[in-house]
Design an enzyme around this catalytic site. Sequence first.
Site, PDB file in Angstrom:
ATOM      1  N   HIS A 100      -5.776  11.048 -28.896  1.00 15.25           N
ATOM      2  CA  HIS A 100      -6.546  10.345 -27.866  1.00 15.25           C
ATOM      3  C   HIS A 100      -8.012  10.441 -28.292  1.00 15.25           C
ATOM      4  O   HIS A 100      -8.404  11.435 -28.916  1.00 15.25           O
ATOM      5  CB  HIS A 100      -6.472  11.023 -26.500  1.00 15.25           C
ATOM      6  CG  HIS A 100      -5.099  11.199 -25.927  1.00 15.25           C
ATOM      7  ND1 HIS A 100      -4.242  12.187 -26.320  1.00 15.25           N
ATOM      8  CD2 HIS A 100      -4.461  10.531 -24.936  1.00 15.25           C
ATOM      9  CE1 HIS A 100      -3.123  12.116 -25.612  1.00 15.25           C
ATOM     10  NE2 HIS A 100      -3.222  11.116 -24.759  1.00 15.25           N
ATOM     11  N   ASP A 103      -9.476  13.777 -27.632  1.00 15.60           N
ATOM     12  CA  ASP A 103      -8.964  14.937 -28.376  1.00 15.60           C
ATOM     13  C   ASP A 103      -9.847  15.213 -29.581  1.00 15.60           C
ATOM     14  O   ASP A 103     -10.044  16.362 -29.962  1.00 15.60           O
ATOM     15  CB  ASP A 103      -7.553  14.692 -28.946  1.00 15.60           C
ATOM     16  CG  ASP A 103      -6.535  14.310 -27.901  1.00 15.60           C
ATOM     17  OD1 ASP A 103      -6.718  14.696 -26.738  1.00 15.60           O
ATOM     18  OD2 ASP A 103      -5.560  13.620 -28.267  1.00 15.60           O
TER      19      ASP A 103
HETATM   20  C1  XLS Z   1       1.945  12.497 -21.286  1.00 11.03           C
HETATM   21  C2  XLS Z   1       2.116  11.660 -22.443  1.00 11.03           C
HETATM   22  C3  XLS Z   1       0.927  11.601 -23.370  1.00 11.03           C
HETATM   23  C4  XLS Z   1       1.059  10.398 -24.258  1.00 11.03           C
HETATM   24  C5  XLS Z   1      -0.208   9.949 -24.884  1.00 11.03           C
HETATM   25  O1  XLS Z   1       2.875  12.868 -20.611  1.00 11.03           O
HETATM   26  O2  XLS Z   1       3.263  12.067 -23.130  1.00 11.03           O
HETATM   27  O3  XLS Z   1       0.802  12.771 -24.095  1.00 11.03           O
HETATM   28  O4  XLS Z   1       2.000  10.617 -25.258  1.00 11.03           O
HETATM   29  O5  XLS Z   1      -1.168   9.622 -23.935  1.00 11.03           O
END
Ligand code: XLS
Length: 436
Positions: A100, A103
Amino acid sequence: MTDYFPGIDTIAYEGPTTDNALAFRHYNADELVEGKSMREHLRFAAAYWHCFCNGCADQFGGPTRTMPWEDADPMQTARNKVDANFELCTKLGIEYYCFHDTDVAPEGETLAESFANFDEIAAYLKAKQDETGVKLLWGTANCFSHPRFVHGAGTSCNADAFAYAAAKIAKAIEVTHALGGEGYVFWGGREGYKTLLNTDMGRELDHLAALLKMAVEHKKKIGFTGQFYIEPKPKEPTKHQYDSDAAACFAFLQKYGLENDFKMNIEANHATLAGHDFQHELEFSAINGILGSVDANRGDLMLGWDTDQFPTDIRETTLAMLSILGAGGFTTGGLNFDAHVARESIDPVDLFHAHIGAMDAFARGLKNAAAIRAGGKLDAFKKERYGSWDTGIGAQIEAGQLDMDALKAYMLDKGEVDANASGRVEMLENLLNDYI
Ligand code: XLS
Ligand code: NI
Ligand code: NI
């Protein structure tokens, strides 16, 4: 190379009999399965957020994990995390990563500052990609953590929150494009509701579709050819998430004419939260031509939330790989370990044990699935089970040659249906176990 994981060498394949906990027992990257290397089949990716940003805090206590890349200066932490990511991926032989926007780079005081931070770290990511050959599977924007997204992003009642999300998503797509990313994920975050007492569901869904349409236009405008994915999840953080499962997402996409622009990123734990098997979500996507990528993790069926554990269940990985191979395998997608270590796994080396186990679990799943396909018994059973559709009345119905009057006449004349055959559920379960 930096040394955030001291004393750990490149993880090698040593075969099933090795004693070495830091070795692969089943994942042998270059071994061919159905004529393709395991590396090409499985396309493993590390999830930046869980590996480098998640200290495993929970509702009852703070972070427990030792994360040696953390520094008092957030931009220095960000650079250190880049180093740690490429060290981890290189040592494990993981060829992809996913992130993201938030991140990889800290948010600044203003949106402009956040973008500048993101650009600076993206340049460093690019340099490390070029140096190591590790690639970006997909990028995404976090439009759910900040309090401005309290009511959602694309589905917020606050038009400014929508605009802010659009700006972040545009930027994240641009950075993903600059990094040669092969895809871009939309996970709904807070796109859903807590109560219908305050929610105009129809209007919110129209807005979400508008946001996705803009993203498709933006992608074309900047020449990004990567695949867009939607990641279904039924609940958490909202009580009801609009993208609740693959079927709901497919209906939504078709309603708004977006079905050719998106595929699914299926997450195992989200499938079970939706009350489905992981394989159900994969298979539904496969039959509709929208199986794109996978968030490879596992839930805990005793718990009702997204525990994001590393996948270790061979039965699950076997069934998943059966559907993935059946769909022709991955093209732009792969297996992203959207998983974190347990709160009590506090050492950096635990990240290695976690990934090694998960990669071995999928390697076994792949080999088992290929063996099941080569054995042909499951396919043959299914084929025979539907035999009544291959000739006679069944073939005529499938060809669209008969109407209800014709079927009425047919059945009045015949009187009763041909005898049903057993579904042989237990025999097939035993057959599956023969391969595990
Ligand atoms: C949350 C999601 C997230 C997505 C990416 O539950 O799994 O981690 O994979 O935004
Ligand atoms: Ni996910
Ligand atoms: Ni998840």
